[in-house]
Write an enzyme that holds these catalytic residues in place. Structure first.
Site, short mmCIF file in Angstrom:
data_model
loop_
_atom_site.label_atom_id
_atom_site.label_comp_id
_atom_site.label_asym_id
_atom_site.label_seq_id
_atom_site.Cartn_x
_atom_site.Cartn_y
_atom_site.Cartn_z
N TYR A 3 -1.34 0.31 10.53
CA TYR A 3 -1.64 -0.34 9.24
C TYR A 3 -0.41 -0.24 8.32
O TYR A 3 0.01 -1.23 7.73
CB TYR A 3 -2.85 0.33 8.60
N GLU A 23 0.25 3.61 1.78
CA GLU A 23 0.35 4.04 3.18
C GLU A 23 1.73 3.71 3.76
O GLU A 23 2.10 4.23 4.80
CB GLU A 23 -0.75 3.41 4.02
N SER A 55 0.81 -1.22 0.00
CA SER A 55 0.00 0.00 0.00
C SER A 55 0.84 1.27 0.00
O SER A 55 1.92 1.31 0.59
CB SER A 55 -0.87 -0.02 1.26
P1 NAP Z 1 -11.35 -4.46 1.97
O1 NAP Z 1 -12.53 -4.18 1.11
O2 NAP Z 1 -11.28 -3.83 3.32
O3 NAP Z 1 -11.22 -6.04 2.14
C1 NAP Z 1 -10.39 -6.63 3.10
C2 NAP Z 1 -10.59 -8.12 3.05
O4 NAP Z 1 -9.74 -8.73 4.02
C3 NAP Z 1 -12.02 -8.56 3.38
O5 NAP Z 1 -12.40 -9.57 2.48
C4 NAP Z 1 -11.89 -9.11 4.78
O6 NAP Z 1 -12.84 -10.10 5.10
C5 NAP Z 1 -10.50 -9.73 4.69
N1 NAP Z 1 -9.94 -10.05 6.01
C6 NAP Z 1 -9.94 -9.26 7.11
N2 NAP Z 1 -9.38 -9.93 8.14
C7 NAP Z 1 -9.04 -11.18 7.67
C8 NAP Z 1 -8.46 -12.32 8.27
N3 NAP Z 1 -8.10 -12.34 9.54
N4 NAP Z 1 -8.25 -13.41 7.50
C9 NAP Z 1 -8.62 -13.41 6.19
N5 NAP Z 1 -9.18 -12.35 5.56
C10 NAP Z 1 -9.40 -11.25 6.31
O7 NAP Z 1 -10.00 -4.09 1.21
P2 NAP Z 1 -9.76 -3.77 -0.35
O8 NAP Z 1 -10.01 -2.33 -0.58
O9 NAP Z 1 -10.43 -4.79 -1.17
O10 NAP Z 1 -8.19 -3.96 -0.43
C11 NAP Z 1 -7.60 -5.23 -0.72
C12 NAP Z 1 -6.18 -5.26 -0.19
O11 NAP Z 1 -5.44 -4.21 -0.79
C13 NAP Z 1 -6.05 -5.06 1.32
O12 NAP Z 1 -4.96 -5.82 1.75
C14 NAP Z 1 -5.72 -3.59 1.45
O13 NAP Z 1 -5.02 -3.33 2.64
C15 NAP Z 1 -4.87 -3.39 0.21
N6 NAP Z 1 -4.86 -2.04 -0.34
C16 NAP Z 1 -6.05 -1.43 -0.63
C17 NAP Z 1 -6.03 -0.16 -1.17
C18 NAP Z 1 -7.31 0.54 -1.54
O14 NAP Z 1 -7.27 1.76 -1.79
N7 NAP Z 1 -8.43 -0.15 -1.64
C19 NAP Z 1 -4.81 0.48 -1.43
C20 NAP Z 1 -3.63 -0.20 -1.15
C21 NAP Z 1 -3.66 -1.47 -0.61
P3 NAP Z 1 -14.19 -9.78 5.93
O15 NAP Z 1 -15.20 -9.32 4.92
O16 NAP Z 1 -14.53 -11.09 6.53
O17 NAP Z 1 -13.85 -8.72 6.93
#
Ligand code: NAP
Length: 328
Positions: free
Chosen positions: A151, A129, A127
């Site tokens: 984070y 971040e 990320s």
């Molecule tokens: P998101 O919508 O918050 O999804 C996070 C996912 O992680 C959810 O499916 C959640 O499941 C799962 N999770 C949480 N705790 C877990 C655990 N203990 N074991 C297994 N799964 C778990 O995030 P996103 O926006 O799709 O982002 C995807 C990834 O990219 C994340 O790693 C995020 O940090 C990274 N990222 C995102 C952005 C962005 O702007 N979107 C930018 C940079 C990096 P539940 O539904 O069960 O909670």
């Protein structure tokens, strides 16, 4: 038929990535946690062809079992505690899931592949971040990392552990340093969706105002549907590597509000927005803007959806959704 395992299947990126891989003919497995996950039905409805496996990034044995069933050629580790503000109040949990969870899944991949380590390709969702107190503008793959939240610190751990598995074991493990990406599927706790939902509700007379934190902070916002293509492209390269994925444009929260309110025909919105220090971060990340020249040159990736189009798409979606919810 290639086989892929996605963690974080219930999240924004998990759904877009599953759709992309299915459209390319993959057999897709998704890891879902908890004994009664409320998003189970959403995943089944959106991507019915995905096979769901229960497991948790903090439980190595559940990951080993998931690998045995899925037998993946490609693994996309998108699971994380991903909301920065939440990570200050839940720093241990964030470290366990977002940081140590990466080690668990890398280890599960290594144990599964055994002597055949080149049989598996791994993507880690790093990320922007991680740049936190930015040391260079714009930020590239070589910019010094200086995370400013639990984070961000956990993501740095996962990022370097991914590089370490690549260098120690020769694993095809790539890390995508993705800048903020949004969509109508973004969780309502994130600022773009918080704004698009509130603006939709205000325009329909369902809400009076929106309470915000710092209106001056700036982000490089792209469309999640574009960004999952970059994830896939990284795993199609001969060599694993790290890539910044961004639009190269930065916009303030103020501009976000401007575009969102304009979408529903409200030009004067200042009286509708209140500021509350409760929404300020303990340590702010001020100027995130990515240099994705490497992704462009090596992967042939460029973003397709621009900032205005993205916010307009989100507001339109929320107007329709809120109308339906309120029976209007
Ligand atoms: P998101 O919508 O918050 O999804 C996070 C996912 O992680 C959810 O499916 C959640 O499941 C799962 N999770 C949480 N705790 C877990 C655990 N203990 N074991 C297994 N799964 C778990 O995030 P996103 O926006 O799709 O982002 C995807 C990834 O990219 C994340 O790693 C995020 O940090 C990274 N990222 C995102 C952005 C962005 O702007 N979107 C930018 C940079 C990096 P539940 O539904 O069960 O909670």
């Amino acid at each position: 038929m290639k086989r892929a395992l996605i963690t974080g299947i219930t999240g924004q990126d998990g759904l877009y990535l599953a759709e992309l891989l299915l459209s390319k003919g993959y057999r897709v497995f998704g890891l879902i946690r908890g004994q009664n996950n409320p998003k189970y039905e959403l995943v089944e409805r959106t991507v019915p062809a995905v096979t769901l496996l229960t497991g948790d990034l903090t439980d190595l044995s559940s990951l080993i079992r998931a690998f045995a069933v899925a037998q993946p050629d490609e693994v996309y580790n998108l699971g994380a505690i991903s909301f920065v503000a939440y990570s200050w109040d839940n720093a241990h949990l964030t470290t366990d899931v977002t940081g140590k969870g990466v080690l668990n899944i890398l280890e599960a991949a290594r144990l599964y592949a055994g002597d055949n380590i080149e049989s598996i390709r791994f993507y880690q969702a790093s990320s922007s971040e991680m740049y936190g107190k930015v040391q260079q503008v714009p930020q590239s793959e070589s910019t010094l990392l200086w995370p400013r939240s639990p984070y961000g610190v956990a993501k740095v751990f996962g990022h370097y552990m991914t590089i370490n598995y690549r260098e120690s074991y020769g694993m095809h493990a790539s890390s995508g340093i993705l800048f903020n990406h949004e969509s109508p599927r973004r969780g309502p706790e994130f600022v773009t969706r918080k704004v698009s939902q509130a603006v939709a509700r205000i325009s329909l007379g369902l809400q009076d105002e929106i309470v915000m934190g710092n209106l001056d902070s700036k982000r490089d916002w792209g469309f999640a549907g574009d960004y999952v293509e970059a994830m896939w492209l990284m795993l199609q390269q001969d060599e694993a590597d790290d890539y910044v994925v961004s639009t190269g444009e930065t916009h303030s929260i103020h501009e976000l509000l401007d575009v969102a309110f304009n979408e529903v025909g409200i030009n004067e919105w200042r009286d509708l927005v209140k500021q509350d220090p409760r929404f300020l971060r303990p340590a702010e990340v001020d100027l995130l803007i990515g240099d994705s020249a490497k992704a462009k040159n090596r992967l042939g990736w460029t973003p397709k959806v621009g900032f205005h189009e993205l916010i307009s798409m989100m507001v339109k979606n929320d107007v329709a959704e809120q109308k339906a919810l309120a029976n209007l």
